[in-house]
Design an enzyme around this catalytic site. Structure first.
Site, mmCIF file in Angstrom:
data_model
loop_
_atom_site.group_PDB
_atom_site.id
_atom_site.type_symbol
_atom_site.label_atom_id
_atom_site.label_comp_id
_atom_site.label_asym_id
_atom_site.label_seq_id
_atom_site.Cartn_x
_atom_site.Cartn_y
_atom_site.Cartn_z
ATOM 1 N N GLU A 26 2.193 -6.518 14.930
ATOM 2 C CA GLU A 26 2.636 -6.362 16.320
ATOM 3 C C GLU A 26 3.192 -4.978 16.626
ATOM 4 O O GLU A 26 3.350 -4.608 17.793
ATOM 5 C CB GLU A 26 3.737 -7.398 16.619
ATOM 6 C CG GLU A 26 3.283 -8.838 16.527
ATOM 7 C CD GLU A 26 4.435 -9.798 16.745
ATOM 8 O OE1 GLU A 26 4.178 -10.999 16.908
ATOM 9 O OE2 GLU A 26 5.603 -9.333 16.751
ATOM 10 N N THR A 27 3.550 -4.240 15.580
ATOM 11 C CA THR A 27 4.268 -2.981 15.813
ATOM 12 C C THR A 27 3.459 -1.779 15.297
ATOM 13 O O THR A 27 2.363 -1.933 14.772
ATOM 14 C CB THR A 27 5.628 -3.007 15.080
ATOM 15 O OG1 THR A 27 5.376 -2.898 13.661
ATOM 16 C CG2 THR A 27 6.389 -4.280 15.375
ATOM 17 N N HIS A 32 4.092 -0.193 12.729
ATOM 18 C CA HIS A 32 4.231 -0.069 11.265
ATOM 19 C C HIS A 32 2.872 0.170 10.604
ATOM 20 O O HIS A 32 2.761 0.950 9.657
ATOM 21 C CB HIS A 32 4.886 -1.338 10.710
ATOM 22 C CG HIS A 32 5.454 -1.138 9.354
ATOM 23 N ND1 HIS A 32 5.135 -1.942 8.293
ATOM 24 C CD2 HIS A 32 6.315 -0.210 8.875
ATOM 25 C CE1 HIS A 32 5.769 -1.503 7.208
ATOM 26 N NE2 HIS A 32 6.497 -0.466 7.536
ATOM 27 N N ILE A 92 -3.309 -4.625 7.355
ATOM 28 C CA ILE A 92 -3.826 -5.322 8.541
ATOM 29 C C ILE A 92 -2.818 -5.181 9.669
ATOM 30 O O ILE A 92 -1.627 -5.445 9.490
ATOM 31 C CB ILE A 92 -4.089 -6.815 8.234
ATOM 32 C CG1 ILE A 92 -5.151 -6.935 7.125
ATOM 33 C CG2 ILE A 92 -4.542 -7.544 9.508
ATOM 34 C CD1 ILE A 92 -5.424 -8.358 6.684
ATOM 35 N N GLU A 101 3.361 1.846 -1.676
ATOM 36 C CA GLU A 101 3.733 2.146 -3.068
ATOM 37 C C GLU A 101 2.557 2.596 -3.932
ATOM 38 O O GLU A 101 2.725 2.916 -5.108
ATOM 39 C CB GLU A 101 4.392 0.916 -3.699
ATOM 40 C CG GLU A 101 5.824 0.677 -3.234
ATOM 41 C CD GLU A 101 5.887 0.099 -1.835
ATOM 42 O OE1 GLU A 101 4.998 -0.701 -1.474
ATOM 43 O OE2 GLU A 101 6.808 0.464 -1.099
ATOM 44 N N PHE A 156 -9.674 6.282 -2.774
ATOM 45 C CA PHE A 156 -9.006 5.603 -1.654
ATOM 46 C C PHE A 156 -9.739 4.296 -1.342
ATOM 47 O O PHE A 156 -10.679 4.262 -0.562
ATOM 48 C CB PHE A 156 -9.011 6.533 -0.432
ATOM 49 C CG PHE A 156 -8.230 6.015 0.749
ATOM 50 C CD1 PHE A 156 -8.882 5.601 1.904
ATOM 51 C CD2 PHE A 156 -6.849 5.946 0.721
ATOM 52 C CE1 PHE A 156 -8.176 5.137 3.014
ATOM 53 C CE2 PHE A 156 -6.134 5.490 1.818
ATOM 54 C CZ PHE A 156 -6.797 5.081 2.961
ATOM 55 N N SER A 166 0.821 -1.225 0.000
ATOM 56 C CA SER A 166 0.000 0.000 0.000
ATOM 57 C C SER A 166 0.845 1.261 0.000
ATOM 58 O O SER A 166 0.455 2.276 -0.575
ATOM 59 C CB SER A 166 -0.935 -0.020 1.208
ATOM 60 O OG SER A 166 -1.925 -1.037 1.041
ATOM 61 N N SER A 170 -4.790 -3.364 1.176
ATOM 62 C CA SER A 170 -5.308 -3.926 2.428
ATOM 63 C C SER A 170 -4.192 -3.894 3.461
ATOM 64 O O SER A 170 -3.176 -4.588 3.293
ATOM 65 C CB SER A 170 -5.762 -5.378 2.215
ATOM 66 O OG SER A 170 -6.015 -6.019 3.463
ATOM 67 N N ARG A 228 -15.182 -6.817 4.497
ATOM 68 C CA ARG A 228 -15.313 -5.592 3.681
ATOM 69 C C ARG A 228 -14.806 -5.779 2.255
ATOM 70 O O ARG A 228 -14.742 -4.819 1.485
ATOM 71 C CB ARG A 228 -14.567 -4.445 4.372
ATOM 72 C CG ARG A 228 -15.259 -3.981 5.643
ATOM 73 C CD ARG A 228 -14.323 -3.271 6.607
ATOM 74 N NE ARG A 228 -15.026 -2.750 7.778
ATOM 75 C CZ ARG A 228 -15.422 -3.514 8.805
ATOM 76 N NH1 ARG A 228 -15.159 -4.835 8.818
ATOM 77 N NH2 ARG A 228 -16.086 -2.973 9.822
HETATM 78 N N1 LIG Z 1 2.064 -4.730 6.435
HETATM 79 C C1 LIG Z 1 1.480 -4.289 5.263
HETATM 80 C C2 LIG Z 1 2.196 -3.629 4.272
HETATM 81 N N2 LIG Z 1 3.517 -3.375 4.434
HETATM 82 C C3 LIG Z 1 4.402 -3.078 3.307
HETATM 83 C C4 LIG Z 1 4.387 -1.609 2.871
HETATM 84 O O1 LIG Z 1 3.161 -1.264 2.246
HETATM 85 C C5 LIG Z 1 5.522 -1.361 1.878
HETATM 86 O O2 LIG Z 1 5.314 -2.163 0.731
HETATM 87 C C6 LIG Z 1 6.888 -1.676 2.463
HETATM 88 O O3 LIG Z 1 7.041 -0.964 3.684
HETATM 89 C C7 LIG Z 1 8.025 -1.309 1.491
HETATM 90 O O4 LIG Z 1 7.943 0.045 1.148
HETATM 91 N N3 LIG Z 1 1.586 -3.223 3.134
HETATM 92 C C8 LIG Z 1 0.242 -3.465 2.941
HETATM 93 O O5 LIG Z 1 -0.303 -3.097 1.904
HETATM 94 N N4 LIG Z 1 -0.475 -4.123 3.905
HETATM 95 C C9 LIG Z 1 0.099 -4.538 5.076
HETATM 96 O O6 LIG Z 1 -0.611 -5.133 5.937
HETATM 97 C C1 LIG Z 2 0.850 -3.040 8.436
HETATM 98 C C2 LIG Z 2 2.151 -3.723 8.596
HETATM 99 O O1 LIG Z 2 3.171 -3.310 8.102
HETATM 100 C C3 LIG Z 2 2.157 -4.845 9.573
HETATM 101 O O2 LIG Z 2 1.257 -5.829 9.118
HETATM 102 C C4 LIG Z 2 3.539 -5.465 9.711
HETATM 103 O O3 LIG Z 2 3.445 -6.350 10.807
HETATM 104 P P1 LIG Z 2 4.346 -6.084 12.119
HETATM 105 O O4 LIG Z 2 3.866 -4.767 12.711
HETATM 106 O O5 LIG Z 2 4.060 -7.254 13.044
HETATM 107 O O6 LIG Z 2 5.787 -6.027 11.686
#
Ligand SMILES: Nc1c(NC[C@H](O)[C@H](O)[C@H](O)CO)[nH]c(=O)[nH]c1=O
Ligand SMILES: CC(=O)[C@@H](O)COP(=O)(O)O
Length: 160
Positions: A94-95, A97, A91, A67, A122, A65, A89, A136
């Site tokens: 744990e962090t 991020h 989700i 990108e 969006f 997402s 999507s 959803r």
């Molecule tokens: N954890 C999820 C991600 N993480 C990856 C980032 O979107 C990105 O591709 C990466 O950080 C490299 O730049 N992306 C999602 O679309 N959904 C997730 O749950």
């Molecule tokens: C949305 C994310 O980047 C996430 O799913 C990555 O998982 P984590 O927070 O456990 O590294």
């Protein structure tokens, strides 16, 4: 109104403008691919159902997402569609991020709507659980991809 009180797949074709000459781009994130493919199918089917020509729908994929902003920007520059649907999507893991990916993606897509003349829709699910995402993207709450397709048609016409 929360999604729980609104089916995302409901629309009335009679209330929509003529979509037969619209060019629609769709950029799809590959993260959580089962969810994003369901969102894509919802969007693609609704576009065809509402009269968008199959050969006027362009699909590109991006890794995640985060990108989507770059992918939509390049599609606008190179294909000049009447609207772009950004499908992802996210989700929660744990962090923190999740928070950064969701915020950056939402802000980036918002920026494209401000800085370009092309509406970018969006269609990014930001869920705490897999079940919420499934609900959803063709589950009990309908399909956000369908909702995004209807928004894309309306905004494409508004932007012309
Ligand atoms: N954890 C999820 C991600 N993480 C990856 C980032 O979107 C990105 O591709 C990466 O950080 C490299 O730049 N992306 C999602 O679309 N959904 C997730 O749950
Ligand atoms: C949305 C994310 O980047 C996430 O799913 C990555 O998982 P984590 O927070 O456990 O590294």
């Amino acid at each position: 109104m929360a999604t729980a009180n609104k089916n995302l797949s409901e629309y009335d074709k009679a209330q929509l403008p003529d979509a037969s000459d619209l060019e629609i781009g769709i950029v799809v994130s590959e993260w959580n691919q089962a969810i994003t493919e369901s969102l894509y199918q919802g969007a693609y089917s609704a576009l065809l159902d509402c009269g968008v020509a199959e050969d006027r729908i362009t699909r590109w994929n991006v890794p995640g997402s985060f990108e989507l902003t770059f992918g939509c920007k390049k599609m606008i520059e190179e294909a000049d569609p009447d609207a772009v649907i950004a499908i992802g999507s996210v989700i929660r893991g744990e962090t923190k991020h999740f928070d950064f990916v969701c915020s950056a993606t939402a802000q980036g897509i918002k920026d494209l709507n401000v800085l370009t003349d092309t509406p970018v829709i969006f269609c990014v699910l930001t869920d705490d659980t897999q079940q919420q995402a499934e609900d959803r993207s063709g589950g009990k709450h309908g399909n956000k991809g369908t909702e995004a397709a209807i928004a894309a048609i309306k905004m494409a016409v508004l932007g012309k």
